[in-house]
Design a protein around this motif. Sequence first.
Motif, PDB file in Angstrom:
ATOM      1  N   VAL A   1     -14.661  23.270   1.416  1.00  0.00           N
ATOM      2  CA  VAL A   1     -14.921  21.834   1.310  1.00  0.00           C
ATOM      3  C   VAL A   1     -13.960  21.132   0.356  1.00  0.00           C
ATOM      4  CG1 VAL A   1     -16.593  21.865  -0.609  1.00  0.00           C
ATOM      5  CG2 VAL A   1     -16.828  20.161   1.212  1.00  0.00           C
ATOM      6  N   GLN A   2     -13.370  21.873  -0.581  1.00  0.00           N
ATOM      7  CA  GLN A   2     -12.570  21.213  -1.616  1.00  0.00           C
ATOM      8  C   GLN A   2     -11.288  20.597  -1.059  1.00  0.00           C
ATOM      9  OE1 GLN A   2     -14.150  20.685  -4.241  1.00  0.00           O
ATOM     10  NE2 GLN A   2     -15.567  22.396  -4.560  1.00  0.00           N
ATOM     11  N   ASN A   3     -10.645  21.218  -0.056  1.00  0.00           N
ATOM     12  CA  ASN A   3      -9.457  20.592   0.535  1.00  0.00           C
ATOM     13  C   ASN A   3      -9.824  19.352   1.338  1.00  0.00           C
ATOM     14  OD1 ASN A   3     -10.362  23.052   2.145  1.00  0.00           O
ATOM     15  ND2 ASN A   3      -9.212  21.962   3.724  1.00  0.00           N
ATOM     16  N   GLU A   4     -11.040  19.343   1.899  1.00  0.00           N
ATOM     17  CA  GLU A   4     -11.504  18.148   2.606  1.00  0.00           C
ATOM     18  C   GLU A   4     -11.730  17.013   1.606  1.00  0.00           C
ATOM     19  OE1 GLU A   4     -11.408  18.063   5.763  1.00  0.00           O
ATOM     20  OE2 GLU A   4     -11.166  20.209   6.133  1.00  0.00           O
ATOM     21  N   LEU A   5     -12.252  17.359   0.439  1.00  0.00           N
ATOM     22  CA  LEU A   5     -12.410  16.365  -0.626  1.00  0.00           C
ATOM     23  C   LEU A   5     -11.056  15.824  -1.052  1.00  0.00           C
ATOM     24  CD1 LEU A   5     -13.824  14.827  -2.914  1.00  0.00           C
ATOM     25  CD2 LEU A   5     -13.809  16.954  -4.246  1.00  0.00           C
ATOM     26  N   LEU A   6     -10.075  16.716  -1.234  1.00  0.00           N
ATOM     27  CA  LEU A   6      -8.750  16.272  -1.649  1.00  0.00           C
ATOM     28  C   LEU A   6      -8.152  15.318  -0.613  1.00  0.00           C
ATOM     29  CD1 LEU A   6      -6.455  16.504  -3.737  1.00  0.00           C
ATOM     30  CD2 LEU A   6      -5.556  18.414  -2.385  1.00  0.00           C
ATOM     31  N   ALA A   7      -8.284  15.641   0.657  1.00  0.00           N
ATOM     32  CA  ALA A   7      -7.765  14.771   1.709  1.00  0.00           C
ATOM     33  C   ALA A   7      -8.458  13.410   1.673  1.00  0.00           C
ATOM     34  CB  ALA A   7      -7.953  15.428   3.072  1.00  0.00           C
ATOM     35  N   ALA A   8      -9.771  13.415   1.424  1.00  0.00           N
ATOM     36  CA  ALA A   8     -10.511  12.152   1.343  1.00  0.00           C
ATOM     37  C   ALA A   8     -10.058  11.329   0.141  1.00  0.00           C
ATOM     38  CB  ALA A   8     -12.010  12.439   1.268  1.00  0.00           C
ATOM     39  N   LEU A   9      -9.794  11.980  -0.991  1.00  0.00           N
ATOM     40  CA  LEU A   9      -9.322  11.261  -2.177  1.00  0.00           C
ATOM     41  C   LEU A   9      -7.931  10.681  -1.957  1.00  0.00           C
ATOM     42  CD1 LEU A   9     -10.581  13.629  -5.017  1.00  0.00           C
ATOM     43  CD2 LEU A   9     -11.261  11.236  -4.676  1.00  0.00           C
ATOM     44  N   PHE A  10      -7.061  11.432  -1.287  1.00  0.00           N
ATOM     45  CA  PHE A  10      -5.734  10.896  -0.966  1.00  0.00           C
ATOM     46  C   PHE A  10      -5.876   9.593  -0.186  1.00  0.00           C
ATOM     47  CE2 PHE A  10      -2.034  14.105  -1.234  1.00  0.00           C
ATOM     48  CZ  PHE A  10      -2.517  14.649  -2.405  1.00  0.00           C
ATOM     49  N   GLY A  11      -6.779   9.573   0.773  1.00  0.00           N
ATOM     50  CA  GLY A  11      -6.992   8.373   1.555  1.00  0.00           C
ATOM     51  C   GLY A  11      -7.570   7.245   0.718  1.00  0.00           C
ATOM     52  N   TYR A  12      -8.522   7.571  -0.138  1.00  0.00           N
ATOM     53  CA  TYR A  12      -9.167   6.565  -0.995  1.00  0.00           C
ATOM     54  C   TYR A  12      -8.174   5.977  -1.994  1.00  0.00           C
ATOM     55  CZ  TYR A  12     -12.553   4.649  -4.350  1.00  0.00           C
ATOM     56  OH  TYR A  12     -13.265   3.825  -5.189  1.00  0.00           O
ATOM     57  N   TRP A  13      -7.328   6.834  -2.548  1.00  0.00           N
ATOM     58  CA  TRP A  13      -6.322   6.378  -3.514  1.00  0.00           C
ATOM     59  C   TRP A  13      -5.070   5.803  -2.841  1.00  0.00           C
ATOM     60  CZ3 TRP A  13      -6.849  11.684  -6.375  1.00  0.00           C
ATOM     61  CH2 TRP A  13      -7.976  11.650  -7.229  1.00  0.00           C
ATOM     62  N   LYS A  14      -5.022   5.901  -1.503  1.00  0.00           N
ATOM     63  CA  LYS A  14      -3.883   5.403  -0.722  1.00  0.00           C
ATOM     64  C   LYS A  14      -2.577   6.106  -1.121  1.00  0.00           C
ATOM     65  CE  LYS A  14      -5.830   0.864   0.384  1.00  0.00           C
ATOM     66  NZ  LYS A  14      -7.207   1.211  -0.001  1.00  0.00           N
ATOM     67  N   LEU A  15      -2.654   7.422  -1.229  1.00  0.00           N
ATOM     68  CA  LEU A  15      -1.490   8.225  -1.594  1.00  0.00           C
ATOM     69  C   LEU A  15      -0.880   8.838  -0.332  1.00  0.00           C
ATOM     70  CD1 LEU A  15      -2.922  10.124  -4.709  1.00  0.00           C
ATOM     71  CD2 LEU A  15      -1.717   7.929  -4.640  1.00  0.00           C
ATOM     72  N   LYS A  16       0.430   8.765  -0.230  1.00  0.00           N
ATOM     73  CA  LYS A  16       1.129   9.316   0.930  1.00  0.00           C
ATOM     74  C   LYS A  16       1.705  10.706   0.641  1.00  0.00           C
ATOM     75  CE  LYS A  16       0.409   5.695   3.504  1.00  0.00           C
ATOM     76  NZ  LYS A  16      -0.541   5.779   4.641  1.00  0.00           N
TER      77      LYS A  16
END
Length: 267
Positions: A75-90
């Motif tokens: 689940v932790q990589n899914e969280l990281l992907a979600a945070l990238f989207g939330y923070w708008k990081l490319k």
Amino acid sequence: MLSLDHRFDFHGQSVAWGVIGDGEPLVLIHGTPFSSQVWRRIAPALAGKWRVFYFDLLGYGESEKREGQDVSLAVQNELLAALFGYWKLKAPAVLAHDFGGATALRAYYLNELMYSQLTLVDPVALAPWGSPFVQHVRKHEAAFVSNPDYIHDAILRAYIQGAAFNPLDEKALSLYMKPWQGDIGKAAFYRQIVQMDQCYTDEVSVCYADMECPLDIIWGDEDRWIPLSQGRKLSTILNKGRISVVASAGHLVQEDRPEAIVAAMLG
């Protein structure tokens, strides 16, 4: 102490995070059984060059802990992907330790996240891993959760100290022990151990190949949790054998030799 004064909702679960500095983005990912506070002496030194994002993995630190929660590497990589989207990081820079390294690698190869550079510090990346203590807890979770607090605290203290080469001071030990104390914390500590499973690194390790971003691997030469030989093997697979070995440092390089990480990041 790093301030985690923001919260992100991940499928109804609260994830604590913070940010300091200005510049291009850098994401810090901690490992187990720690929290983002492992970066407390490193993040401020990097904040002059980067805008530094940090967070507590699900079920760790100040992030939500609850019964029946999935806090595994799945689940932790899914969280990281979600945070990238939330923070708008490319494609930010990423600095990751232990399970944070596994999370960064899983997110890169399985979620196709992009990084401008990746620095791994003693990552959990290749089998075998998991100490005899971990295997014992996985078989007897209920017995460990029912231990009196003073016995649990003694286990915590010994376990956390084992990650460092040099003796940790009381302030550091208290900082790392606190999230795992009390009824909620105690159950959460053994929950995350029970959910440690080599299948999550096996799943991604078959994908390992040269990365499209610059990669640095840092390893403490006195790591008793994951030996340097594993680091050299990983560097051969991912980085043409390039690895930075830190003298007089254990698995927890952030405590033993924080300046080595700062120097590597600042070139």
